[in-house]
Design a protein around this motif. Structure first.
Motif, short mmCIF file in Angstrom:
data_model
loop_
_atom_site.label_atom_id
_atom_site.label_comp_id
_atom_site.label_asym_id
_atom_site.label_seq_id
_atom_site.Cartn_x
_atom_site.Cartn_y
_atom_site.Cartn_z
N PRO A 103 0.72 -1.21 -0.17
CA PRO A 103 -0.33 0.14 0.08
C PRO A 103 1.02 1.38 -0.02
CG PRO A 103 0.10 -1.05 2.34
CD PRO A 103 0.70 -1.89 1.57
N GLN A 104 0.06 2.46 -0.64
CA GLN A 104 0.73 3.65 -0.34
C GLN A 104 0.01 4.44 0.90
OE1 GLN A 104 -0.53 5.59 -3.90
NE2 GLN A 104 0.95 4.01 -5.19
N VAL A 105 1.10 4.71 1.92
CA VAL A 105 0.72 4.86 3.42
C VAL A 105 1.10 6.65 3.41
CG1 VAL A 105 1.05 4.52 5.68
CG2 VAL A 105 1.33 2.70 3.81
N VAL A 106 0.19 7.25 4.17
CA VAL A 106 0.42 8.59 4.96
C VAL A 106 0.59 8.20 6.45
CG1 VAL A 106 -0.19 10.83 5.38
CG2 VAL A 106 -0.76 9.56 3.10
N ASP A 107 1.65 8.43 6.76
CA ASP A 107 2.11 8.85 8.48
C ASP A 107 1.61 9.94 8.83
OD1 ASP A 107 2.58 8.10 11.02
OD2 ASP A 107 4.50 7.29 10.73
N SER A 121 10.58 0.54 4.14
CA SER A 121 11.70 -0.57 4.10
C SER A 121 10.98 -2.03 3.63
CB SER A 121 12.28 -0.88 5.40
OG SER A 121 11.48 -1.61 6.33
N LEU A 122 9.79 -2.11 3.63
CA LEU A 122 8.63 -2.99 3.18
C LEU A 122 8.21 -2.77 1.84
CD1 LEU A 122 6.80 -4.25 6.32
CD2 LEU A 122 8.93 -5.16 5.49
N GLY A 123 8.69 -1.64 1.33
CA GLY A 123 8.53 -1.32 0.01
C GLY A 123 7.24 -0.33 -0.32
N ALA A 124 6.79 0.23 0.64
CA ALA A 124 5.78 1.32 0.39
C ALA A 124 6.36 2.80 0.23
CB ALA A 124 4.79 1.27 1.74
N GLU A 125 5.64 3.36 -0.46
CA GLU A 125 5.89 4.96 -0.54
C GLU A 125 5.22 5.24 0.57
OE1 GLU A 125 7.46 6.38 -2.75
OE2 GLU A 125 7.77 5.04 -4.24
N VAL A 126 5.79 6.22 1.34
CA VAL A 126 5.35 6.91 2.43
C VAL A 126 5.26 8.26 2.94
CG1 VAL A 126 5.38 6.45 5.15
CG2 VAL A 126 5.93 4.62 3.68
N LEU A 127 4.46 8.95 3.00
CA LEU A 127 4.51 10.47 3.28
C LEU A 127 4.29 10.50 4.77
CD1 LEU A 127 4.28 13.15 2.63
CD2 LEU A 127 1.66 13.07 2.47
N LEU A 159 10.55 7.80 1.01
CA LEU A 159 10.07 8.57 2.09
C LEU A 159 9.79 10.17 1.60
CD1 LEU A 159 11.93 7.13 5.29
CD2 LEU A 159 9.41 7.13 4.87
N ALA A 160 8.60 10.64 1.91
CA ALA A 160 8.45 12.06 1.62
C ALA A 160 8.07 12.80 3.17
CB ALA A 160 7.28 12.17 0.67
#
Length: 268
Positions: A103-107, A121-127, A159-160
């Protein structure tokens, strides 16, 4: 928290209100965030400074212990990346990692970025969205260092970072990100009762900066508005859910749990 609105917290108003950026090398950083600056450390309060291992926030060691910093290269994050259990981790299950699904995740409550880095590190694009100016500065410093590291530069590239208060500015932060907010991850600060077990010193310092998330219901509402597939909320295992709609599913661990609010299924 927007750069122009830097009320740092309620748990220790005196420490928060006297946070000072210290050192000639950080004068421009202080200007960028609208934080107070001086050349030498003050006699008390919290300071944002350049330490031996990078940018850090420090206070009275007797109260706050060691300085805190964000670190994506060494320490606990590196150990968790190597030995944390991969997709078997509770956070990965909660965020919907599965066969063929990344998934693409927003933290939306990034903090020191530890959960965000695990997801990347598990492959997700994360904001990573962080409201507190001083903590956002730590994240920006850590991300720059990780991007230059040959071993984890590829992870850091996923990471963004956004400086915004997710309770009011999450939609704007997501709109500026070139990915879909399939999953929004929340880890709001849970109110601490003084009569409960002593909070460890790192958490004391963090609370002095960030306070308790009294606006957690508004934060959940904002997350539900922007997430296309699910919202994942980390809570202490025995804590009540955030006020608002009831979670659809719960994933429990030994000390914490994840409340899941599902719009639709994540598919490969």
């Amino acid at each position: 928290m927007n750069p122009s609105h830097d009320t740092l917290g309620a748990a220790d108003p005196e420490a928060a209100s006297t946070l000072i950026v210290v050192g000639e090398s950080l004068r421009l950083l202080a200007d960028r965030y609208g934080l107070a600056w001086q050349a030498t450390p003050p006699g008390k309060g919290l300071v944002l400074q350049q330490g031996g291992d990078g940018l850090e926030i420090a206070g009275d060691p007797a109260i706050y212990g060691h300085p805190i910093r964000a670190d994506f290269v060494t320490g606990a994050v590196a150990h968790r990346r190597r030995f944390g259990g991969g997709r078997g981790q509770l956070i990965a299950k909660a965020c919907g990692f599965g066969k063929g699904v990344v998934p693409q995740v927003v933290d939306a409550t990034a903090g020191l970025g530890r959960d965000a880095f695990v997801l990347a590190s598990l492959g997700a694009e994360v904001l990573m969205v962080e409201r507190v100016a001083a903590i956002h500065a730590l994240l920006a410093s850590a991300l720059a260092g990780a991007s230059a590291d040959p071993e984890i530069g590829e992870i850091a590239a996923r990471l963004a970072l956004s400086h915004a208060d997710s309770a009011s500015g999450l939609a704007g932060a997501v709109a500026a990100w070139p990915h879909e907010a399939q999953v929004v991850h929340l880890d709001p600060m849970f109110p601490h009762r003084e009569k409960s077990a002593l909070v460890k010193k790192e958490m004391r310092l963090f609370r002095a900066l960030a306070g308790d998330d009294a606006d957690a219901p508004r934060l959940l509402e904002a997350a539900l508005d922007v997430a296309t597939h699910r919202v994942v909320v980390k809570r202490p295992r025995k804590a009540p859910p955030i006020d608002g709609p009831a979670p659809h599913h719960v994933i429990e661990g030994k000390t914490s749990r994840y409340d899941l609010y599902v719009h639709r299924s994540l598919k490969s």
